[in-house]
Scaffold this active site. Structure first.
Site, short mmCIF file in Angstrom:
data_model
loop_
_atom_site.label_atom_id
_atom_site.label_comp_id
_atom_site.label_asym_id
_atom_site.label_seq_id
_atom_site.Cartn_x
_atom_site.Cartn_y
_atom_site.Cartn_z
N GLU A 182 1.96 8.06 6.03
CA GLU A 182 2.12 8.88 4.74
C GLU A 182 0.55 9.05 4.36
O GLU A 182 0.94 10.23 3.70
CB GLU A 182 2.73 8.60 3.53
CG GLU A 182 4.29 8.58 4.01
CD GLU A 182 4.99 7.99 5.06
OE1 GLU A 182 5.46 8.23 5.92
OE2 GLU A 182 4.49 6.63 5.17
N ASN B 80 6.49 6.70 11.80
CA ASN B 80 6.47 8.62 11.72
C ASN B 80 5.32 9.47 11.96
O ASN B 80 3.59 8.54 12.06
CB ASN B 80 7.03 8.75 10.63
CG ASN B 80 6.35 8.40 9.24
OD1 ASN B 80 5.98 7.40 8.59
ND2 ASN B 80 4.89 9.40 8.68
N ASP C 116 10.53 12.15 9.22
CA ASP C 116 10.03 10.54 8.79
C ASP C 116 10.93 9.75 8.78
O ASP C 116 11.14 9.07 8.03
CB ASP C 116 9.37 10.83 7.03
CG ASP C 116 9.19 9.39 7.06
OD1 ASP C 116 8.35 9.11 7.21
OD2 ASP C 116 9.76 8.94 5.43
#
Length: 617
Positions: free
Chosen positions: A215, A300, A342
């Site tokens: 992220e 992801n 995600d």
């Protein structure tokens, strides 16, 4: 920007599975049928990956096969109702307590939420006094570099040493008897979003670890350290040229053609995007000693906004089979190529030998975030089955010929448009919360979610050390209104046997026992024991905070069976409580604030180890 057709698979797996009923059959809760005991046989982990229980619990997953199964049976269906607290230990820190308590040589070890302290609890003494503690002292600034709190999924014991990871990317080796530091190795730079939350995994003389931080645009990697001194034996990246990914064409033999070619970890990305492409390795690792291969997931791709990264985005959102000594990859499979939502591919791969069409296949079974339970041949990476276990709108199945996930074209995110009713949501049908497999029933017990979302993409620029997402999500419960479930899954019949609906996502792990009892906790703080055959609730205890930890069970030095769990709400699902976020912003908590405002009224921050046993006779 339009989605390239080459990214979209073409067939629906349910058509291929119609003869088994695997896609359509949905037994009611407490279905008494026992397909795992049919004449066709039962799945079972290979003995080398899941040896006979010695009463200890030295790694979070219990064994190399990731079964989380105990042969202890003192606590069983008849006796579990008399379970009571044997002792408690304050963690000394509130926040998401995700650690698994492990037990070796009459000592229990666990790791706290930040400041990431390792505790050793003396099981030979009444009340479980703290034998020693080791404070890893990560810098306070690391807390702002973690997407979902500075959690830790536990330590691992091997050969008189306890290994753990710290949020600022250190792997630490501690003398299990004295608590003295043996060595520590720094593997990354947390100021660029490179962090660590996973539990180490020890195979032979290698300590295998991986990073978090997709992220933040961290480039994913997995590394093996030499257990003797902590030196790095090898490191393999999840993106980039073959030499970085440790792909050698003489060894790498993937089953599907989309994984064959030179430097796909570069060509399947926009120019240089692979350098900040995610694919971090923060989930569970399993090991097949017969093949001498480890299996690990990759998370992801970054950013979440798929419009900014055309291509399949190799080698993210999939599973690698690697040699633990060299790191060389043998095969790869992508659960969600060119990830739209995600759906990080970091969940557990349970190593089983499975009756399959008249013969036994060596497989890994994986309950995946995208909503399917996968059965893969662990020698080749071929997909044998992919059965939905939750309501899915984001995709339309898996093509067994090509192995590709088939996106739902009506749900593909577009710029300037909110896509509504996406099921499952970003944490998926099941996040990292580990399942358990019972050798007694042949069933897999899966803690999971029932969540959907609205999804809006937005442009995002990469700035080192800051969030790199590019999406506004809003989460809410799926069909039926319950946000979570705890289910039993039959890997032979490929269907749910029973399911328990929970108001909130079931975010912690499960443990199964030879006593016919399965343990798990929920976000309201209830620690539960249920019947492994029927799902009937047999016992429960209210802890002081929500549970997102992993239970374990073991035989103490007094010969009694104990069950341990950490209580402490937090992590992605519970940070609205621990960080006191305002639920009036529905996109806060990366989408969870839209539905978890009520959680603040039901539970509170905490940090406590609870250990249970039957009354002494």
């Amino acid at each position: 920007m339009t989605l390239h057709r080459s990214w979209i698979p073409t067939l629906v797996v349910c058509m291929a599975l119609a003869v088994t009923g695997g896609c359509n059959r949905r037994p009611a809760a407490n279905d008494p049928s026992r397909p795992g005991r049919q004449a066709a046989g039962r799945a079972m982990p290979p003995a080398a990956a899941s040896p006979k229980d010695d009463g200890q619990w030295i790694m979070p997953a219990k064994d190399f096969a990731n079964t989380r199964y105990s042969e202890q049976a003192q606590i069983n269906k008849q006796t579990v109702g008399r379970l009571q607290v044997a002792f408690t230990v304050s963690v000394g820190a509130s926040g998401g307590q995700e650690s698994s308590p492990i037990v070796a040589q009459n000592t229990l070890y666990f790791v706290s939420h930040y400041p990431t302290t390792l505790y050793a609890i003396d099981l030979t003494q009444p009340g479980g006094p703290v034998k020693w503690r080791y404070e890893t002292r990560p810098p306070a600034a690391v807390q702002g570099e973690m997407c979902c709190e500075p959690v830790n999924r536990g330590p691992t014991y091997a050969n008189g040493t306890v290994y753990l990871n710290t949020p600022d990317t250190r792997t630490v080796a501690i003398d299990a008897t004295t608590g003295a530091l043996k060595w520590e190795t720094r593997l990354g730079d947390f100021t660029r979003g490179d962090t660590m939350t996973m539990a180490p995994f020890v195979v032979g003389d290698k300590v295998i670890v991986g990073n978090s931080g997709a992220e933040f645009g961290a480039r994913g990697w997995i590394a093996a350290l030499n257990a003797a001194d902590g030196s790095i034996a090898w490191r393999a990246y999840s993106t980039g040229p073959d030499v970085d990914v440790k792909i050698d064409p003489k060894v790498f033999k993937p089953f599907y053609p989309q994984y064959k070619g030179k430097d796909l970890g570069v060509s399947q990305w926009p120019t240089d995007a692979w350098k900040i492409g995610g694919g971090t390795v923060w989930g569970w690792i399993s090991y097949d000693p017969e093949q001498d291969l480890i299996f690990h997931g990759t998370s992801n791709p970054a950013p979440w906004n798929h419009l900014q990264r055309p291509g399949d985005n190799h080698w993210t959102n999939g599973v690698f089979a690697r040699e633990p000594k060299t790191g060389l990859a043998h095969w790869f499979y992508a659960y969600s190529p060119h990830d739209l939502w995600d759906h990080s591919g970091v969940n557990e791969n349970i190593v089983l030998d499975l009756p399959w069409q008249g013969r036994t296949r060596k497989v890994i079974i994986r309950p995946e975030r995208n909503g399917y339970i996968y059965v893969l041949d662990r020698t080749t990476g071929e997909v044998l089955a992919a059965d939905p276990f939750i309501h899915i709108t984001a995709s339309k199945g898996v093509d067994l010929k090509t192995g590709r996930l088939r996106f739902n074209p009506d749900m593909i995110p577009q710029a300037g448009k909110v896509i509504r009713g996406v099921c499952p949501n970003s944490p998926g049908a099941k996040d990292w919360s580990p399942s358990a497999f019972s050798k007694a029933t042949g069933l897999i017990y899966v803690p999971h979610n029932n969540l959907c979302m609205d999804w809006e993409t937005k442009p995002v620029n990469y700035i080192a050390g800051t969030p790199y997402i590019g999406v506004n999500p809003r989460f809410y419960p799926g069909q039926g209104g319950n946000a979570g479930e705890f289910m039993a899954w039959d890997p032979v019949g490929r269907r749910k046997v029973w399911t328990i609906k929970e108001r909130w996502p079931v975010w912690g792990g499960a443990v199964a026992t030879a006593g016919g009892v399965v343990f798990y906790g929920n976000l309201e703080g209830w620690f539960k024991a249920v019947d492994a055959d029927t799902g009937q609730e047999l016992w429960k205890f209210k802890t002081g905070s929500g549970i997102i930890g992993q239970p374990t069970t073991f035989r103490g030095p007094d010969g009694r069976q104990y069950v341990a769990i950490l209580s402490g709400v937090g992590g992605w699902v519970g940070s609205i409580v621990t960080r006191n976020l305002d639920p009036r912003d529905p996109t806060a908590q990366k989408g969870f604030a839209n539905m978890t405002g009520e959680l603040k009224k039901i539970t509170q921050p905490g940090g406590m180890l609870y250990v249970f046993a039957l009354p002494a006779t």
